[in-house]
Design a protein around this motif. Structure first.
Motif, PDB file in Angstrom:
ATOM      1  N   GLU A   1       0.821  -1.212   0.000  1.00 44.19           N
ATOM      2  CA  GLU A   1       0.000   0.000   0.000  1.00 44.19           C
ATOM      3  C   GLU A   1       0.854   1.261   0.000  1.00 44.19           C
ATOM      4  O   GLU A   1       0.485   2.269  -0.610  1.00 44.19           O
ATOM      5  N   SER A   2       2.013   1.208   0.659  1.00 41.87           N
ATOM      6  CA  SER A   2       2.867   2.390   0.743  1.00 41.87           C
ATOM      7  C   SER A   2       3.347   2.845  -0.637  1.00 41.87           C
ATOM      8  O   SER A   2       3.573   4.034  -0.865  1.00 41.87           O
ATOM      9  N   VAL A   3       3.491   1.905  -1.565  1.00 34.45           N
ATOM     10  CA  VAL A   3       3.918   2.261  -2.917  1.00 34.45           C
ATOM     11  C   VAL A   3       2.854   3.110  -3.592  1.00 34.45           C
ATOM     12  O   VAL A   3       3.151   4.110  -4.250  1.00 34.45           O
ATOM     13  N   LEU A   4       1.593   2.729  -3.410  1.00 42.42           N
ATOM     14  CA  LEU A   4       0.497   3.500  -3.990  1.00 42.42           C
ATOM     15  C   LEU A   4       0.399   4.874  -3.364  1.00 42.42           C
ATOM     16  O   LEU A   4       0.128   5.863  -4.044  1.00 42.42           O
ATOM     17  N   LEU A   5       0.649   4.958  -2.067  1.00 47.26           N
ATOM     18  CA  LEU A   5       0.601   6.248  -1.378  1.00 47.26           C
ATOM     19  C   LEU A   5       1.721   7.177  -1.839  1.00 47.26           C
ATOM     20  O   LEU A   5       1.538   8.394  -1.906  1.00 47.26           O
ATOM     21  N   GLU A   6       2.869   6.607  -2.161  1.00 47.40           N
ATOM     22  CA  GLU A   6       4.050   7.419  -2.463  1.00 47.40           C
ATOM     23  C   GLU A   6       4.295   7.646  -3.951  1.00 47.40           C
ATOM     24  O   GLU A   6       4.978   8.584  -4.338  1.00 47.40           O
ATOM     25  N   SER A   7       3.754   6.782  -4.811  1.00 43.06           N
ATOM     26  CA  SER A   7       4.086   6.846  -6.238  1.00 43.06           C
ATOM     27  C   SER A   7       2.965   7.496  -7.046  1.00 43.06           C
ATOM     28  O   SER A   7       1.892   6.898  -7.224  1.00 43.06           O
ATOM     29  N   ARG A   8       3.205   8.671  -7.572  1.00 41.44           N
ATOM     30  CA  ARG A   8       2.202   9.311  -8.419  1.00 41.44           C
ATOM     31  C   ARG A   8       2.042   8.542  -9.723  1.00 41.44           C
ATOM     32  O   ARG A   8       0.942   8.471 -10.282  1.00 41.44           O
ATOM     33  N   THR A   9       3.114   7.963 -10.219  1.00 42.13           N
ATOM     34  CA  THR A   9       3.037   7.183 -11.462  1.00 42.13           C
ATOM     35  C   THR A   9       2.047   6.039 -11.316  1.00 42.13           C
ATOM     36  O   THR A   9       1.218   5.805 -12.209  1.00 42.13           O
ATOM     37  N   LEU A  10       2.112   5.336 -10.191  1.00 42.07           N
ATOM     38  CA  LEU A  10       1.178   4.241  -9.960  1.00 42.07           C
ATOM     39  C   LEU A  10      -0.238   4.759  -9.774  1.00 42.07           C
ATOM     40  O   LEU A  10      -1.200   4.167 -10.276  1.00 42.07           O
ATOM     41  N   ARG A  11      -0.379   5.873  -9.070  1.00 40.65           N
ATOM     42  CA  ARG A  11      -1.721   6.453  -8.897  1.00 40.65           C
ATOM     43  C   ARG A  11      -2.319   6.833 -10.248  1.00 40.65           C
ATOM     44  O   ARG A  11      -3.487   6.556 -10.523  1.00 40.65           O
ATOM     45  N   ASP A  12      -1.511   7.461 -11.097  1.00 38.74           N
ATOM     46  CA  ASP A  12      -2.001   7.871 -12.417  1.00 38.74           C
ATOM     47  C   ASP A  12      -2.448   6.670 -13.251  1.00 38.74           C
ATOM     48  O   ASP A  12      -3.352   6.782 -14.081  1.00 38.74           O
ATOM     49  N   SER A  13      -1.807   5.515 -13.024  1.00 37.89           N
ATOM     50  CA  SER A  13      -2.099   4.339 -13.847  1.00 37.89           C
ATOM     51  C   SER A  13      -3.462   3.721 -13.537  1.00 37.89           C
ATOM     52  O   SER A  13      -3.967   2.919 -14.334  1.00 37.89           O
ATOM     53  N   VAL A  14      -4.064   4.061 -12.392  1.00 39.65           N
ATOM     54  CA  VAL A  14      -5.336   3.436 -12.013  1.00 39.65           C
ATOM     55  C   VAL A  14      -6.471   4.454 -11.868  1.00 39.65           C
ATOM     56  O   VAL A  14      -7.556   4.106 -11.398  1.00 39.65           O
ATOM     57  N   LEU A  15      -6.261   5.685 -12.288  1.00 36.82           N
ATOM     58  CA  LEU A  15      -7.260   6.735 -12.071  1.00 36.82           C
ATOM     59  C   LEU A  15      -8.545   6.539 -12.872  1.00 36.82           C
ATOM     60  O   LEU A  15      -9.564   7.170 -12.562  1.00 36.82           O
ATOM     61  N   ASP A  16      -8.519   5.692 -13.894  1.00 38.16           N
ATOM     62  CA  ASP A  16      -9.739   5.459 -14.671  1.00 38.16           C
ATOM     63  C   ASP A  16     -10.702   4.508 -13.956  1.00 38.16           C
ATOM     64  O   ASP A  16     -11.846   4.355 -14.386  1.00 38.16           O
ATOM     65  N   ARG A  17     -10.266   3.894 -12.879  1.00 38.43           N
ATOM     66  CA  ARG A  17     -11.085   2.892 -12.196  1.00 38.43           C
ATOM     67  C   ARG A  17     -11.947   3.530 -11.107  1.00 38.43           C
ATOM     68  O   ARG A  17     -11.969   3.083  -9.961  1.00 38.43           O
ATOM     69  N   THR A  18     -12.657   4.573 -11.471  1.00 32.25           N
ATOM     70  CA  THR A  18     -13.467   5.307 -10.489  1.00 32.25           C
ATOM     71  C   THR A  18     -14.657   4.490  -9.990  1.00 32.25           C
ATOM     72  O   THR A  18     -15.252   4.840  -8.966  1.00 32.25           O
ATOM     73  N   ASP A  19     -15.026   3.401 -10.677  1.00 32.13           N
ATOM     74  CA  ASP A  19     -16.125   2.554 -10.217  1.00 32.13           C
ATOM     75  C   ASP A  19     -15.811   1.931  -8.860  1.00 32.13           C
ATOM     76  O   ASP A  19     -16.727   1.528  -8.125  1.00 32.13           O
ATOM     77  N   VAL A  20     -14.511   1.862  -8.502  1.00 29.52           N
ATOM     78  CA  VAL A  20     -14.115   1.305  -7.215  1.00 29.52           C
ATOM     79  C   VAL A  20     -14.730   2.106  -6.060  1.00 29.52           C
ATOM     80  O   VAL A  20     -15.044   1.555  -5.008  1.00 29.52           O
ATOM     81  N   LEU A  21     -14.902   3.412  -6.262  1.00 29.13           N
ATOM     82  CA  LEU A  21     -15.476   4.253  -5.201  1.00 29.13           C
ATOM     83  C   LEU A  21     -16.838   3.733  -4.770  1.00 29.13           C
ATOM     84  O   LEU A  21     -17.134   3.636  -3.576  1.00 29.13           O
ATOM     85  N   ASP A  22     -17.696   3.377  -5.727  1.00 23.92           N
ATOM     86  CA  ASP A  22     -19.042   2.923  -5.401  1.00 23.92           C
ATOM     87  C   ASP A  22     -19.060   1.495  -4.874  1.00 23.92           C
ATOM     88  O   ASP A  22     -20.053   1.064  -4.290  1.00 23.92           O
TER      89      ASP A  22
ATOM     90  N   LEU B   1     -16.222  28.100  -4.558  1.00 26.25           N
ATOM     91  CA  LEU B   1     -16.671  26.719  -4.364  1.00 26.25           C
ATOM     92  C   LEU B   1     -15.628  25.774  -4.955  1.00 26.25           C
ATOM     93  O   LEU B   1     -15.307  25.840  -6.145  1.00 26.25           O
ATOM     94  N   ALA B   2     -15.085  24.901  -4.099  1.00 26.82           N
ATOM     95  CA  ALA B   2     -14.141  23.881  -4.563  1.00 26.82           C
ATOM     96  C   ALA B   2     -14.925  22.643  -4.961  1.00 26.82           C
ATOM     97  O   ALA B   2     -15.777  22.164  -4.202  1.00 26.82           O
ATOM     98  N   ILE B   3     -14.659  22.127  -6.147  1.00 28.04           N
ATOM     99  CA  ILE B   3     -15.354  20.937  -6.627  1.00 28.04           C
ATOM    100  C   ILE B   3     -14.340  19.879  -7.054  1.00 28.04           C
ATOM    101  O   ILE B   3     -13.234  20.193  -7.491  1.00 28.04           O
ATOM    102  N   PHE B   4     -14.744  18.622  -6.908  1.00 24.54           N
ATOM    103  CA  PHE B   4     -13.915  17.480  -7.268  1.00 24.54           C
ATOM    104  C   PHE B   4     -14.649  16.620  -8.295  1.00 24.54           C
ATOM    105  O   PHE B   4     -15.840  16.343  -8.130  1.00 24.54           O
ATOM    106  N   SER B   5     -13.957  16.194  -9.323  1.00 27.22           N
ATOM    107  CA  SER B   5     -14.499  15.175 -10.210  1.00 27.22           C
ATOM    108  C   SER B   5     -14.332  13.817  -9.538  1.00 27.22           C
ATOM    109  O   SER B   5     -13.661  13.691  -8.510  1.00 27.22           O
ATOM    110  N   ARG B   6     -14.911  12.770 -10.125  1.00 24.22           N
ATOM    111  CA  ARG B   6     -14.750  11.427  -9.547  1.00 24.22           C
ATOM    112  C   ARG B   6     -13.280  10.997  -9.576  1.00 24.22           C
ATOM    113  O   ARG B   6     -12.802  10.330  -8.665  1.00 24.22           O
ATOM    114  N   ARG B   7     -12.549  11.381 -10.627  1.00 25.15           N
ATOM    115  CA  ARG B   7     -11.123  11.063 -10.684  1.00 25.15           C
ATOM    116  C   ARG B   7     -10.372  11.734  -9.535  1.00 25.15           C
ATOM    117  O   ARG B   7      -9.480  11.134  -8.930  1.00 25.15           O
ATOM    118  N   ALA B   8     -10.735  12.971  -9.240  1.00 23.17           N
ATOM    119  CA  ALA B   8     -10.074  13.682  -8.143  1.00 23.17           C
ATOM    120  C   ALA B   8     -10.397  13.023  -6.805  1.00 23.17           C
ATOM    121  O   ALA B   8      -9.532  12.938  -5.924  1.00 23.17           O
TER     122      ALA B   8
END
Length: 226
Positions: free
Chosen positions: A4-25, A95-102
């Motif tokens: 998990e620490s790799v995901l927390l620290e690596s922006r490259t890894l975070r960017d690679s999974v940002l399309d998986r917003t269905d995980v939120l629901d 007003l600050a707004i976030f998309s699902r990706r954000a």
């Protein structure tokens, strides 16, 4: 498994999974603004069960990354237009707004939130499965791997149904439930445990299939003493 620490620290890894917003629901119902696309800072804090200041501090530390993924601070004419389009009734000057990706990005950056940890767990499981997926090649696979591939497809379909339909349905019921809320939360937890077991089972099947499809491994089994 990716730590998990790799995901927390690596922006490259975070960017690679940002399309998986269905995980939120899959983890929890994400309430959206009337435009059906954005949430406010307060809504983000409510989703992750953290204080408002925790989210604001995260924005301060990672503003550039969040803006690249759909975070925006609306003021002036842009804010007035957004209010008109989304039907928001508010006199706020910004007003600050976030998309699902954000929001998903926040889940990968927010350390002290059980909800964020659950989102990361799903993402890490999916990433591990993607990396474990065998590379297609022209080598003929033995017939005895057919059952494993069929089982794998069945697992994939069941996992898809659980993640895209059953878990979000539980989330919606929990949001509107009264006296049965505790029972529904327990049932959702059971479904999520089943989904994760299917993930692990699929990984084992993939490993078996990769071993069966490796001609060197097959040769070793046929030659005694090798």
């Amino acid at each position: 498994m990716i730590d998990e620490s790799v995901l927390l620290e690596s922006r490259t890894l975070r960017d690679s999974v940002l399309d998986r917003t269905d995980v939120l629901d899959r983890v929890k119902a994400l309430s959206l603004l009337p435009d059906g696309m954005h949430v406010t800072t307060a809504m983000v804090a409510a989703y992750f069960d953290v204080g408002l200041e925790a989210v604001k501090s995260l924005i301060k530390d990672h503003r550039g990354e969040l803006e690249a993924n759909g975070y925006r601070l609306l003021i002036g004419e842009e804010l007035r237009s957004f209010k008109d389009l989304s039907g928001i009734q508010s006199r706020t000057r910004s007003l600050a707004i976030f998309s699902r990706r954000a929001v998903l990005d926040v889940a990968m950056l927010l350390r002290d939130s059980d909800v964020a940890r659950q989102v990361r767990a799903y993402l890490l499981d999916m990433e591990y499965l993607a990396r474990a997926q065998p590379v297609e090649n022209s080598v003929h696979r033995p017939a005895d791997s057919l059952d494993a591939r069929i089982d794998q497809r069945i697992d994939e379909r069941i996992t898809h149904i659980l993640g895209r339909t059953v878990v979000p349905l539980f989330n919606a019921l929990i949001e509107t439930s009264g006296e049965h809320r505790r029972e529904l939360i327990a049932l959702r937890a059971d479904v999520q445990r089943i989904e994760r077991r299917l993930h692990r089972h699929r990984v084992r099947l993939q490993r078996m299939e990769m071993g069966a499809g490796n001609p060197l491994k097959a040769l070793e089994r046929r030659i005694p003493g090798v």
